[in-house]
Design a protein around this motif. Structure first.
Motif, PDB file in Angstrom:
ATOM      1  N   LEU A   1     -27.050 -72.945  18.669  1.00 32.17           N
ATOM      2  CA  LEU A   1     -26.031 -73.505  17.774  1.00 32.17           C
ATOM      3  C   LEU A   1     -26.320 -73.116  16.326  1.00 32.17           C
ATOM      4  O   LEU A   1     -25.398 -72.798  15.566  1.00 32.17           O
ATOM      5  N   GLN A   2     -27.588 -73.137  15.936  1.00 29.95           N
ATOM      6  CA  GLN A   2     -27.945 -72.752  14.572  1.00 29.95           C
ATOM      7  C   GLN A   2     -27.643 -71.280  14.318  1.00 29.95           C
ATOM      8  O   GLN A   2     -27.188 -70.900  13.230  1.00 29.95           O
ATOM      9  N   VAL A   3     -27.884 -70.444  15.339  1.00 25.43           N
ATOM     10  CA  VAL A   3     -27.571 -69.015  15.198  1.00 25.43           C
ATOM     11  C   VAL A   3     -26.077 -68.805  15.023  1.00 25.43           C
ATOM     12  O   VAL A   3     -25.615 -68.049  14.156  1.00 25.43           O
ATOM     13  N   LEU A   4     -25.272 -69.510  15.837  1.00 22.76           N
ATOM     14  CA  LEU A   4     -23.819 -69.361  15.749  1.00 22.76           C
ATOM     15  C   LEU A   4     -23.273 -69.926  14.449  1.00 22.76           C
ATOM     16  O   LEU A   4     -22.295 -69.425  13.905  1.00 22.76           O
ATOM     17  N   ARG A   5     -23.922 -70.969  13.939  1.00 23.96           N
ATOM     18  CA  ARG A   5     -23.516 -71.505  12.635  1.00 23.96           C
ATOM     19  C   ARG A   5     -23.751 -70.468  11.546  1.00 23.96           C
ATOM     20  O   ARG A   5     -22.939 -70.304  10.629  1.00 23.96           O
ATOM     21  N   GLY A   6     -24.857 -69.753  11.644  1.00 17.89           N
ATOM     22  CA  GLY A   6     -25.119 -68.666  10.692  1.00 17.89           C
ATOM     23  C   GLY A   6     -24.122 -67.539  10.833  1.00 17.89           C
ATOM     24  O   GLY A   6     -23.743 -66.909   9.847  1.00 17.89           O
ATOM     25  N   LYS A   7     -23.675 -67.291  12.066  1.00  9.84           N
ATOM     26  CA  LYS A   7     -22.693 -66.224  12.296  1.00  9.84           C
ATOM     27  C   LYS A   7     -21.347 -66.566  11.676  1.00  9.84           C
ATOM     28  O   LYS A   7     -20.638 -65.683  11.199  1.00  9.84           O
ATOM     29  N   VAL A   8     -20.967 -67.839  11.700  1.00  5.17           N
ATOM     30  CA  VAL A   8     -19.718 -68.248  11.061  1.00  5.17           C
ATOM     31  C   VAL A   8     -19.782 -67.957   9.566  1.00  5.17           C
ATOM     32  O   VAL A   8     -18.834 -67.430   8.967  1.00  5.17           O
ATOM     33  N   GLN A   9     -20.907 -68.289   8.956  1.00  6.35           N
ATOM     34  CA  GLN A   9     -21.079 -68.027   7.532  1.00  6.35           C
ATOM     35  C   GLN A   9     -21.160 -66.532   7.261  1.00  6.35           C
ATOM     36  O   GLN A   9     -20.642 -66.031   6.252  1.00  6.35           O
ATOM     37  N   GLU A  10     -21.815 -65.826   8.175  1.00  2.26           N
ATOM     38  CA  GLU A  10     -21.973 -64.377   8.022  1.00  2.26           C
ATOM     39  C   GLU A  10     -20.648 -63.653   8.130  1.00  2.26           C
ATOM     40  O   GLU A  10     -20.409 -62.648   7.442  1.00  2.26           O
ATOM     41  N   ALA A  11     -19.749 -64.159   8.985  1.00  3.47           N
ATOM     42  CA  ALA A  11     -18.466 -63.498   9.205  1.00  3.47           C
ATOM     43  C   ALA A  11     -17.510 -63.676   8.045  1.00  3.47           C
ATOM     44  O   ALA A  11     -16.532 -62.931   7.927  1.00  3.47           O
ATOM     45  N   LYS A  12     -17.761 -64.643   7.173  1.00  3.01           N
ATOM     46  CA  LYS A  12     -16.862 -64.865   6.049  1.00  3.01           C
ATOM     47  C   LYS A  12     -16.968 -63.711   5.061  1.00  3.01           C
ATOM     48  O   LYS A  12     -18.041 -63.423   4.557  1.00  3.01           O
ATOM     49  N   PRO A  13     -15.848 -63.042   4.769  1.00  4.08           N
ATOM     50  CA  PRO A  13     -15.897 -61.945   3.800  1.00  4.08           C
ATOM     51  C   PRO A  13     -16.079 -62.480   2.385  1.00  4.08           C
ATOM     52  O   PRO A  13     -15.584 -63.544   2.038  1.00  4.08           O
ATOM     53  N   VAL A  14     -16.789 -61.722   1.571  1.00  4.79           N
ATOM     54  CA  VAL A  14     -17.043 -62.114   0.194  1.00  4.79           C
ATOM     55  C   VAL A  14     -16.239 -61.206  -0.725  1.00  4.79           C
ATOM     56  O   VAL A  14     -16.290 -59.987  -0.608  1.00  4.79           O
ATOM     57  N   PHE A  15     -15.478 -61.814  -1.632  1.00  8.70           N
ATOM     58  CA  PHE A  15     -14.646 -61.067  -2.555  1.00  8.70           C
ATOM     59  C   PHE A  15     -15.249 -61.096  -3.949  1.00  8.70           C
ATOM     60  O   PHE A  15     -15.638 -62.160  -4.428  1.00  8.70           O
ATOM     61  N   ALA A  16     -15.274 -59.952  -4.577  1.00  8.35           N
ATOM     62  CA  ALA A  16     -15.631 -59.883  -5.989  1.00  8.35           C
ATOM     63  C   ALA A  16     -14.359 -59.581  -6.768  1.00  8.35           C
ATOM     64  O   ALA A  16     -13.772 -58.508  -6.628  1.00  8.35           O
ATOM     65  N   VAL A  17     -13.898 -60.539  -7.549  1.00  6.46           N
ATOM     66  CA  VAL A  17     -12.675 -60.358  -8.336  1.00  6.46           C
ATOM     67  C   VAL A  17     -13.039 -59.571  -9.592  1.00  6.46           C
ATOM     68  O   VAL A  17     -13.595 -60.107 -10.547  1.00  6.46           O
ATOM     69  N   VAL A  18     -12.737 -58.279  -9.559  1.00  4.28           N
ATOM     70  CA  VAL A  18     -13.084 -57.404 -10.680  1.00  4.28           C
ATOM     71  C   VAL A  18     -12.189 -57.694 -11.877  1.00  4.28           C
ATOM     72  O   VAL A  18     -12.654 -57.763 -13.015  1.00  4.28           O
TER      73      VAL A  18
END
Length: 363
Positions: free
Chosen positions: A295-312
């Motif tokens: 469950l902890q691994v999958l929780r990390g995967k949810v966070q990992e799958a979130k794309p990160v945007f840099a607003v230039v």
């Protein structure tokens, strides 16, 4: 050599003759350029002012995080599940296609905006207040007349954004979606993965709000798309953990009750039953502990799958309109008038007279 010199002299003579012809008819050229300038002024001042807001986004890749979590996942037999989470570019290239979809447009039409005048209105209703040029109203007059005649014979029901059925849109609702797709554009550079969101509206504050809202909506769409599978796996594992937790507590209580009830009893059957209950408790504890690790691994995967945007380049309220460029329109019309009038003086008149004479000869 003699022929080439003669050809050069003839070309120079022809050019001089052409310039002389233009000079003789310079008054006509002045009139044409004046008419072109007047037409450019009329067109330029008839177009409503439009303000443009550009927002530039850049995706930040999370490949390094993937490597660390995939190593932990492999300990629990989840190595194959981590594949495909680092393909951010494919997701960001979907931005232009997402903006063109009706579901995205319908969500955007519901956002509340404010105008420079201080009015609060939703985007669906604001788009109907955008001004047109006078020829736009002239071209739309027949449709408005027909609509007015039809409204005399039936009750007018104004469409509401809340009552929209995406499966069956009315002409008005479809028209608003088309208007939104014209003022909202998204382009993605596949080489740099830079995404540019452009909004063009007649109100500067409304344009900035719509651009900022569009960026947030796109982030929500991509985040939901990227994390959907990971969330499903996490929710499923969470339900398993709850089940294993319940089984572990039941085994623990059953063992404790049996041990308390047979504390001073020395019998082979009691010893065997106690050992069996202890093994069940140990097994339930191991299963529960492993499921919590997964469950902890999958929780990390949810966070990992979130794309990160840099607003230039974030959305800001524009100070000057992007269009119409009045001076450019005036110069363009003046230049076109000069070109057409010069072509008519140099070639058009002769072609017209020759054609007219040919017709007279045939008659």
């Amino acid at each position: 050599m003699i022929k080439s010199n003669q050809q050069t002299e003839n070309q120079e003579i022809d050019l001089i003759a052409l310039f002389r012809k233009l000079y003789i008819n310079r008054k006509n050229i002045y009139k044409a350029v004046g008419i072109g300038i007047a037409a450019g002024i009329i067109i330029g001042f008839s177009l409503p002012r439009t303000y443009q807001v550009d927002v530039n986004l850049s995706p930040e890749s999370g490949v390094s995080a993937t490597g660390g979590l995939s190593g932990i996942a492999s300990m629990f037999g989840l190595g194959s599940a981590s594949a495909g989470f680092g393909e951010d570019a494919l997701t960001f290239n979907m931005f232009p296609e997402i903006v063109k979809t009706n579901p995205f447009a319908l969500e955007m039409l519901q956002i509340p905006i404010q105008t420079q005048k201080g009015d609060s209105i939703i985007l669906y209703d604001y788009l109907d207040t955008e001004k047109k040029s006078w020829w736009g109203y002239a071209m739309g007059a027949p449709g408005m007349l027909i609509g007015g005649i039809k409204s005399l014979f039936k009750e007018e029901q104004k469409d509401s954004i809340k009552a929209i059925d995406p499966f069956r849109l009315t002409p008005e609702q479809s028209g608003r979606i088309g208007m939104l797709k014209k003022v909202l554009e998204v382009e993605t550079d596949k080489k740099s993965n830079m995404t540019k969101v452009t909004v063009s509206l007649q109100d500067p504050l409304a344009a900035a709000i719509v651009a900022d809202s569009a960026v947030h909506k796109l982030q929500e769409y991509i985040t939901d798309y990227r994390t959907r599978k990971a969330k499903q796996d996490y929710d499923f594992q969470l339900s398993l953990c709850e089940q294993y937790k319940k089984e572990y507590f039941e085994a623990q209580q059953e063992y404790a009750k049996f041990a308390d009830a047979n504390r001073n009893v020395i019998l082979q059957t009691v010893t065997s039953e106690k050992e069996r209950l202890q093994k069940n408790l140990t097994l339930a504890e191991q299963i529960y502990s492993q499921s919590m690790g997964q469950l902890q691994v999958l929780r990390g995967k949810v966070q990992e799958a979130k794309p990160v945007f840099a607003v230039v380049e974030p959305a800001t309220v524009p100070l000057v309109p992007a269009s119409p460029k009045k001076m450019l329109i005036i110069i363009a019309f003046a230049f076109l008038a000069f070109v057409f009038e010069s072509a008519w003086i140099l070639f058009g008149k002769d072609i017209y007279h020759d054609f007219k004479n040919e017709l007279k000869k045939k008659d």
